[in-house]
Write an enzyme that holds these catalytic residues in place. Structure first.
Site, PDB file in Angstrom:
ATOM      1  N   ASN A   8     -10.974 -38.812 -12.297  1.00  0.00           N
ATOM      2  CA  ASN A   8     -11.698 -37.558 -12.440  1.00  0.00           C
ATOM      3  C   ASN A   8     -10.926 -36.702 -13.440  1.00  0.00           C
ATOM      4  OD1 ASN A   8     -13.069 -35.183 -12.219  1.00  0.00           O
ATOM      5  ND2 ASN A   8     -12.919 -35.031  -9.985  1.00  0.00           N
ATOM      6  N   ARG A  89     -15.717 -40.134 -13.030  1.00  0.00           N
ATOM      7  CA  ARG A  89     -16.697 -39.166 -12.542  1.00  0.00           C
ATOM      8  C   ARG A  89     -17.185 -38.331 -13.731  1.00  0.00           C
ATOM      9  NH1 ARG A  89     -15.612 -33.273 -10.426  1.00  0.00           N
ATOM     10  NH2 ARG A  89     -17.702 -32.784  -9.743  1.00  0.00           N
ATOM     11  N   HIS A 178     -22.759 -32.752  -7.289  1.00  0.00           N
ATOM     12  CA  HIS A 178     -22.152 -33.406  -6.112  1.00  0.00           C
ATOM     13  C   HIS A 178     -22.960 -34.612  -5.630  1.00  0.00           C
ATOM     14  CE1 HIS A 178     -20.730 -29.060  -5.148  1.00  0.00           C
ATOM     15  NE2 HIS A 178     -19.746 -29.704  -5.737  1.00  0.00           N
ATOM     16  N   ARG A 239     -18.417 -18.416  -6.890  1.00  0.00           N
ATOM     17  CA  ARG A 239     -19.742 -18.348  -7.550  1.00  0.00           C
ATOM     18  C   ARG A 239     -20.749 -17.620  -6.678  1.00  0.00           C
ATOM     19  NH1 ARG A 239     -20.000 -24.643  -8.672  1.00  0.00           N
ATOM     20  NH2 ARG A 239     -17.779 -24.755  -9.053  1.00  0.00           N
ATOM     21  N   GLU A 381     -15.686 -39.589  -2.771  1.00  0.00           N
ATOM     22  CA  GLU A 381     -16.305 -39.846  -4.071  1.00  0.00           C
ATOM     23  C   GLU A 381     -15.601 -40.977  -4.817  1.00  0.00           C
ATOM     24  OE1 GLU A 381     -16.048 -35.551  -4.264  1.00  0.00           O
ATOM     25  OE2 GLU A 381     -17.843 -35.569  -5.513  1.00  0.00           O
TER      26      GLU A 381
END
Ligand code: AMP
Length: 396
Positions: A8, A89, A178, A239, A381
């Site tokens: 990643n 990723r 995601h 956010r 992941e």
């Protein structure tokens, strides 16, 4: 047995996990941070404990070399040829990718073309891929997209009610995020239900610093809370999630902010941090709920919005079999899970308070009588990435 590297890459970091496949065993994992600086950090997990080094690492290729040389030096691998595939990723796969893909020139061009939609992430991913291509020539690289799982949404779901030409000319639509995590936990949850995958109706709540919710019907994503970018949806660590866009014009008039400044505020200074004024970390807020009204409120706003999404997905899927909680908050905060599930009492949800004390391990957190089951399922992941590398490169 194959050794697969799951990667990643961020703009100044590179996270990695080396897995043994197909037995899905993590051999080691680590991270290079502050790439580009003379005092970059290199951390690797050895025998369960972290070892850290401070050293100059000027670009991603150097970071990859450092990781691989260290794997040899520590005899974690004897020869780099043992690594037979690398999975990356990728945040934005846009309209091009419904599934993971083996990297070739065409795939790289498409990821590059999508940089506009993910300016912080896609360029960093490309640098990461090129670094591995350089240091491990001949080893296949596979890209796994955060958006791919959401490509099954229908047009009435992914389209915004905006001028249609914005879509045809600029591909303005919902892409979600995601996806790898939602898919992983949705499939695990489906296997825990007593019915065929095609009949399952699952809502997955990936609640980390970034957070999104997905509706997964028959194993396919039918809706998700994030949009063109990861700003849409529920409020997160920093956010805002959904707001009335007019707020931007109003605040630009009142405080003279530029559009760029306003987007920095919506992305980095809102959510938990903006409302509480204390922190973007739910642990800090939970520790102050009884003494700090704004910390309590920041959490409550998020819980309400999560429940709103679950309610709308109940209608969309004509029912829900299971709700899954995952990622940092979903896996660790029993308070968050309980508060959200209690808002769904009208749907017959009954929390098992004792079972809900679980943390970081698979658990069923509703009672036997609950009309909708709820699970805590830790996401993984990296494992999904390694599985896709194996699936796409086997026999090649
Ligand atoms: P992630 O982005 O999935 O790594 O999640 C990171 C977030 O998980 C942190 O910002 C925290 O808000 C949250 N988190 C981690 N551990 C806990 C915990 N024990 N209790 C509540 N929240 C937690």
């Amino acid at each position: 047995m194959r050794k697969i590297m799951a990667v990643n890459a961020g703009s100044s970091s590179l996270k990695f996990q080396l897995l043994e496949m197909p037995n899905e065993k993590v051999i080691t994992e680590g991270i290079v941070e502050r790439i580009g600086l003379k005092d970059a950090y290199y951390t690797i997990k050895v025998n369960g404990s972290k070892e850290k080094e401070v050293l100059p690492i000027l670009d991603h290729a150097e970071a990859v070399k450092k990781v691989l040389n260290d794997l040899i030096a520590r005899q974690i691998v004897k020869d780099l040829k043992e690594i037979s595939g690398v999975g990356h990723r990728i945040v934005q796969g846009g309209w091009y990718f419904q599934d993971s893909a083996i990297v070739d020139d065409d795939v790289l061009t498409k990821i590059e073309e999508l940089c506009d939609l993910a300016p912080l992430h896609n360029p960093a991913h490309l640098v990461g891929i090129r670094a591995f291509q350089k240091v491990l020539p001949g080893v296949p690289n596979v890209v796994v997209f955060d958006t791919a799982f959401h490509q099954t949404m229908k047009d009435d779901t992914y389209m915004y009610a905006l001028p249609y030409e914005w879509y045809t000319k600029y591909k303005i639509r919902k892409y979600g995020a995601h996806g790898t995590s939602h898919k992983y936990v949705a499939y695990l949850a489906a296997a825990m239900l007593d019915k065929p995958l095609e009949e399952t109706k699952i809502v997955t709540c990936h609640l980390g610093n970034g957070a999104s919710i997905a509706a997964v019907k028959g194993g396919k994503c039918v809706d998700t809370s994030m949009g063109l970018t990861p700003l849409e949806g529920i409020p997160m660590g920093t956010r805002s999630g959904n707001i009335d866009p007019t707020v931007l014009e109003y605040m630009s008039k009142k405080e003279g902010y530029s559009l760029e400044e306003l987007l920095v505020i919506l992305n980095r200074k809102s959510g938990y941090l903006g409302v509480s004024g204390v922190s973007n970390d739910s642990r800090d807020l939970e520790a102050r709920v009884d003494t700090d009204e704004r910390c309590r409120l920041a959490l409550e706003i998020q819980y309400k919005r999560i429940a709103d999404y679950i309610g709308s997905y109940y209608i969309l899927m004509e029912g829900i079999d299971a709700i899954v909680f995952t990622a940092g908050i979903g896996e660790n905060s029993s308070r968050c899970r309980e508060k959200v599930l209690n808002k769904l009492k009208v749907l017959g949800v009954e929390v098992d308070r004792e079972a809900n004390k679980a943390r970081g391990e698979v658990a069923e957190i509703t009672t036997k009588d609950s009309k909708i089951r709820a699970f805590l399922i830790p996401t993984n992941e990296e494992l999904m990435i390694a599985r896709d590398v194996v699936r796409l490169t086997e026999g090649k």
